[in-house]
Write an enzyme that holds these catalytic residues in place. Sequence first.
Site, PDB file in Angstrom:
ATOM      1  N   ALA A  82     117.969   3.840  75.964  1.00 33.00           N
ATOM      2  CA  ALA A  82     119.345   4.046  76.629  1.00 33.00           C
ATOM      3  C   ALA A  82     119.074   4.343  78.031  1.00 33.00           C
ATOM      4  O   ALA A  82     120.001   4.541  78.709  1.00 33.00           O
ATOM      5  CB  ALA A  82     120.763   5.367  76.202  1.00 33.00           C
ATOM      6  N   CYS A  83     117.778   5.012  78.239  1.00 29.73           N
ATOM      7  CA  CYS A  83     117.611   4.236  79.621  1.00 29.73           C
ATOM      8  C   CYS A  83     116.993   3.752  80.805  1.00 29.73           C
ATOM      9  O   CYS A  83     115.311   3.446  80.303  1.00 29.73           O
ATOM     10  CB  CYS A  83     116.440   6.076  80.055  1.00 29.73           C
ATOM     11  N   GLY A  84     117.697   3.248  81.690  1.00 26.24           N
ATOM     12  CA  GLY A  84     116.275   2.264  81.944  1.00 26.24           C
ATOM     13  C   GLY A  84     115.748   2.488  82.758  1.00 26.24           C
ATOM     14  O   GLY A  84     114.441   1.602  82.897  1.00 26.24           O
TER      15      GLY A  84
END
Length: 139
Positions: A10-12
């Site tokens: 979920a983390c860019g």
Amino acid sequence: MDIVIHHNRACGTSRNVLKFVQDAGYDPVVVEYLDVGWTRSQLQGLFAAAGLTPRTALRTSKSPAKELGLLDETVSDELILDQMIAHPILVNRPIVACKNGVKLCRPAQEVLDLLDNWPAGPWAKEDGSLVLDAAGERV
């Protein structure tokens, strides 16, 4: 070279690091730490190898750190470590480990310091910001 990425999909930043490593030709081991959690010895080993402390590895935004009272400077590293085990989201990411070292790769281009091979340039992050120019040099 074996590469392990402690990853949050979920983390860019984490996605950028994973794509960078893959585009450089590596097949990393991806550890979805939110799903599998952490052990105390695992975190202590990663932090020691990366020159981090629980406080410097603490994710302070978009995490329950404030609600858990972990932002107060008087909170011990041991308590932070206990809470990281109970709440894996508290560990900042991605942490990359390979033969060249262990590093918290924020910003994503920090992973360059660990890799023997880089992808061909130009290479940009998800947001379009250039990391490597057309000649394959750091921007």
